[in-house]
Scaffold this motif. Sequence first.
Motif, PDB file in Angstrom:
ATOM      1  N   LYS A 112      20.911 -39.647 -24.904  1.00 45.49           N
ATOM      2  CA  LYS A 112      20.684 -38.728 -23.793  1.00 45.49           C
ATOM      3  C   LYS A 112      19.271 -38.924 -23.237  1.00 45.49           C
ATOM      4  O   LYS A 112      18.315 -39.071 -23.985  1.00 45.49           O
ATOM      5  N   MET A 113      19.166 -38.892 -21.897  1.00 45.10           N
ATOM      6  CA  MET A 113      17.914 -39.163 -21.208  1.00 45.10           C
ATOM      7  C   MET A 113      17.344 -37.875 -20.619  1.00 45.10           C
ATOM      8  O   MET A 113      17.975 -37.217 -19.784  1.00 45.10           O
ATOM      9  N   TYR A 114      16.123 -37.540 -21.072  1.00 45.87           N
ATOM     10  CA  TYR A 114      15.413 -36.375 -20.543  1.00 45.87           C
ATOM     11  C   TYR A 114      14.328 -36.850 -19.577  1.00 45.87           C
ATOM     12  O   TYR A 114      13.658 -37.851 -19.828  1.00 45.87           O
ATOM     13  N   ARG A 115      14.152 -36.108 -18.486  1.00 50.28           N
ATOM     14  CA  ARG A 115      13.227 -36.486 -17.428  1.00 50.28           C
ATOM     15  C   ARG A 115      12.132 -35.441 -17.298  1.00 50.28           C
ATOM     16  O   ARG A 115      12.387 -34.242 -17.351  1.00 50.28           O
ATOM     17  N   TYR A 116      10.872 -35.919 -17.096  1.00 46.57           N
ATOM     18  CA  TYR A 116       9.727 -35.023 -16.959  1.00 46.57           C
ATOM     19  C   TYR A 116       8.864 -35.472 -15.788  1.00 46.57           C
ATOM     20  O   TYR A 116       8.488 -36.637 -15.688  1.00 46.57           O
ATOM     21  N   ASP A 117       8.566 -34.540 -14.899  1.00 48.40           N
ATOM     22  CA  ASP A 117       7.681 -34.801 -13.765  1.00 48.40           C
ATOM     23  C   ASP A 117       6.323 -34.170 -14.073  1.00 48.40           C
ATOM     24  O   ASP A 117       6.199 -32.944 -14.076  1.00 48.40           O
ATOM     25  N   PRO A 118       5.284 -34.984 -14.340  1.00 48.43           N
ATOM     26  CA  PRO A 118       3.968 -34.432 -14.703  1.00 48.43           C
ATOM     27  C   PRO A 118       3.326 -33.582 -13.618  1.00 48.43           C
ATOM     28  O   PRO A 118       2.398 -32.821 -13.898  1.00 48.43           O
ATOM     29  N   LYS A 119       3.809 -33.676 -12.379  1.00 41.47           N
ATOM     30  CA  LYS A 119       3.206 -32.910 -11.279  1.00 41.47           C
ATOM     31  C   LYS A 119       3.779 -31.502 -11.167  1.00 41.47           C
ATOM     32  O   LYS A 119       3.281 -30.685 -10.392  1.00 41.47           O
ATOM     33  N   LEU A 120       4.843 -31.219 -11.925  1.00 42.98           N
ATOM     34  CA  LEU A 120       5.490 -29.916 -11.849  1.00 42.98           C
ATOM     35  C   LEU A 120       5.236 -29.121 -13.124  1.00 42.98           C
ATOM     36  O   LEU A 120       4.959 -29.687 -14.179  1.00 42.98           O
ATOM     37  N   PRO A 121       5.326 -27.789 -13.057  1.00 48.69           N
ATOM     38  CA  PRO A 121       5.147 -26.971 -14.268  1.00 48.69           C
ATOM     39  C   PRO A 121       6.190 -27.311 -15.331  1.00 48.69           C
ATOM     40  O   PRO A 121       7.321 -27.676 -15.009  1.00 48.69           O
ATOM     41  N   ILE A 122       5.808 -27.178 -16.581  1.00 49.48           N
ATOM     42  CA  ILE A 122       6.722 -27.463 -17.680  1.00 49.48           C
ATOM     43  C   ILE A 122       7.688 -26.295 -17.861  1.00 49.48           C
ATOM     44  O   ILE A 122       7.290 -25.134 -17.950  1.00 49.48           O
ATOM     45  N   GLU A 123       8.964 -26.637 -17.891  1.00 47.17           N
ATOM     46  CA  GLU A 123      10.020 -25.655 -18.136  1.00 47.17           C
ATOM     47  C   GLU A 123      11.168 -26.391 -18.816  1.00 47.17           C
ATOM     48  O   GLU A 123      12.025 -26.989 -18.157  1.00 47.17           O
ATOM     49  N   LYS A 129      19.225 -29.503 -16.197  1.00 42.98           N
ATOM     50  CA  LYS A 129      18.115 -30.082 -15.461  1.00 42.98           C
ATOM     51  C   LYS A 129      16.944 -29.115 -15.455  1.00 42.98           C
ATOM     52  O   LYS A 129      17.093 -27.963 -15.048  1.00 42.98           O
ATOM     53  N   ALA A 130      15.803 -29.565 -15.932  1.00 46.87           N
ATOM     54  CA  ALA A 130      14.598 -28.748 -15.981  1.00 46.87           C
ATOM     55  C   ALA A 130      13.421 -29.712 -16.009  1.00 46.87           C
ATOM     56  O   ALA A 130      13.508 -30.814 -15.473  1.00 46.87           O
ATOM     57  N   ASN A 131      12.322 -29.324 -16.656  1.00 48.96           N
ATOM     58  CA  ASN A 131      11.138 -30.184 -16.674  1.00 48.96           C
ATOM     59  C   ASN A 131      10.355 -30.003 -17.981  1.00 48.96           C
ATOM     60  O   ASN A 131       9.466 -29.160 -18.046  1.00 48.96           O
ATOM     61  N   PRO A 132      10.655 -30.761 -19.037  1.00 49.84           N
ATOM     62  CA  PRO A 132      11.686 -31.801 -19.100  1.00 49.84           C
ATOM     63  C   PRO A 132      13.085 -31.210 -19.234  1.00 49.84           C
ATOM     64  O   PRO A 132      13.261 -30.125 -19.774  1.00 49.84           O
ATOM     65  N   GLY A 133      14.055 -31.952 -18.729  1.00 45.98           N
ATOM     66  CA  GLY A 133      15.440 -31.516 -18.797  1.00 45.98           C
ATOM     67  C   GLY A 133      16.375 -32.700 -18.922  1.00 45.98           C
ATOM     68  O   GLY A 133      15.979 -33.855 -18.738  1.00 45.98           O
ATOM     69  N   LEU A 134      17.620 -32.414 -19.236  1.00 39.20           N
ATOM     70  CA  LEU A 134      18.628 -33.439 -19.461  1.00 39.20           C
ATOM     71  C   LEU A 134      19.178 -33.925 -18.125  1.00 39.20           C
ATOM     72  O   LEU A 134      19.788 -33.149 -17.384  1.00 39.20           O
ATOM     73  N   TYR A 135      18.982 -35.215 -17.826  1.00 39.06           N
ATOM     74  CA  TYR A 135      19.422 -35.770 -16.544  1.00 39.06           C
ATOM     75  C   TYR A 135      20.522 -36.821 -16.678  1.00 39.06           C
ATOM     76  O   TYR A 135      21.172 -37.154 -15.693  1.00 39.06           O
ATOM     77  N   LEU A 136      20.710 -37.365 -17.886  1.00 32.30           N
ATOM     78  CA  LEU A 136      21.753 -38.381 -18.048  1.00 32.30           C
ATOM     79  C   LEU A 136      22.193 -38.453 -19.503  1.00 32.30           C
ATOM     80  O   LEU A 136      21.362 -38.502 -20.408  1.00 32.30           O
ATOM     81  N   ASP A 137      23.512 -38.449 -19.701  1.00 30.55           N
ATOM     82  CA  ASP A 137      24.124 -38.751 -20.991  1.00 30.55           C
ATOM     83  C   ASP A 137      24.802 -40.102 -20.827  1.00 30.55           C
ATOM     84  O   ASP A 137      25.792 -40.228 -20.106  1.00 30.55           O
ATOM     85  N   ILE A 138      24.262 -41.130 -21.478  1.00 28.26           N
ATOM     86  CA  ILE A 138      24.761 -42.495 -21.266  1.00 28.26           C
ATOM     87  C   ILE A 138      26.199 -42.647 -21.762  1.00 28.26           C
ATOM     88  O   ILE A 138      26.996 -43.389 -21.179  1.00 28.26           O
ATOM     89  N   GLU A 139      26.568 -41.962 -22.847  1.00 27.57           N
ATOM     90  CA  GLU A 139      27.910 -42.048 -23.424  1.00 27.57           C
ATOM     91  C   GLU A 139      28.237 -43.492 -23.787  1.00 27.57           C
ATOM     92  O   GLU A 139      27.389 -44.198 -24.314  1.00 27.57           O
ATOM     93  N   SER A 140      29.463 -43.970 -23.503  1.00 22.61           N
ATOM     94  CA  SER A 140      29.892 -45.355 -23.802  1.00 22.61           C
ATOM     95  C   SER A 140      29.647 -45.731 -25.254  1.00 22.61           C
ATOM     96  O   SER A 140      29.305 -46.876 -25.559  1.00 22.61           O
TER      97      SER A 140
END
Length: 291
Positions: A112-123, A129-140
């Motif tokens: 599972k891929m979590y994404r974080y934008d350093p320019k936005l507040p942490i949540e 989807k959040a910051n960091p939040g879950l943006y992709l489950d590769i599965e397969s």
Amino acid sequence: PGSTAVKAHNWLTLSTGETVLAGMTAFTDSFFFNPETKEYSVHFPDVDAQGATINALAAINGKVYSGGYQRGLSIYDEKQQAYTYTNFSFHQTEGINQLDGKVYFGTYTGAKMYRYDPKLPIEYDEYGKANPGLYLDIESDQDRPFAMTSGDGKLFIGTFPGNGKHGGALTILEETAGENGEITVESQTYRNIVENQSIFGLAYKDGKVFGGTSIYGGFGSNPVETEAKMFVFDVEKGEKIAEFKPDIPGLDSPTLTIGDFSFGPDGLLWGLIEGTIFAMNPETYEVVKSK
């Protein structure tokens, strides 16, 4: 236990004669549950806390990101010389890289891929989807995103498969932004780029992904192949255009893993095979020097 996983549980009979379900979590706190009375209690061991072992590490734009084994995430600001964020319950991170300044964490289990934008507040949100939040489950049938690199607006992710399985995968991730600024992640996964082998290293240049493999698969599996390989993947064509074992003079030990790739200022592709470092011409695939 809501913030972590139960690692072991069993029925116990206490000195009072009461039979309870006992469990222990990844953070060593334990619980007792009596199914008859519905009573639930949490217990903590009387031992000193220990820091988590670092499992993944990356320095990106003045920040050092550390992923812990089996859980944990911290962000260290080099300018402030201080930790600015710590999350003890973040999933075990196997690889960390960036895509256009956004930091991606490849986590176990389930790739599972979590994404974080350093320019936005942490949540933080473990499931959405959040910051960091879950943006992709590769599965397969993939489990561990060990290898990552980026280029031309794409993030390239190399994975090991799940327990008892063979055949890693290359996943190509792209971001799109909607009218309201919401980020959507699209991806394409190519499994068994090298048959029955996992992906251990990646580098990108001029429309091509250079990859290295490991003969090992998921937990509980025995290798099917005997030697690790390199491959070259054409991103525009969406297909592998080369597969080979690097020809390194004097290397007579079994090649089990090839990876840790990066392009040097000399334009050569640098990598590691066991205890050997090498530099390769990316056009001819010739190893021009090694040690």
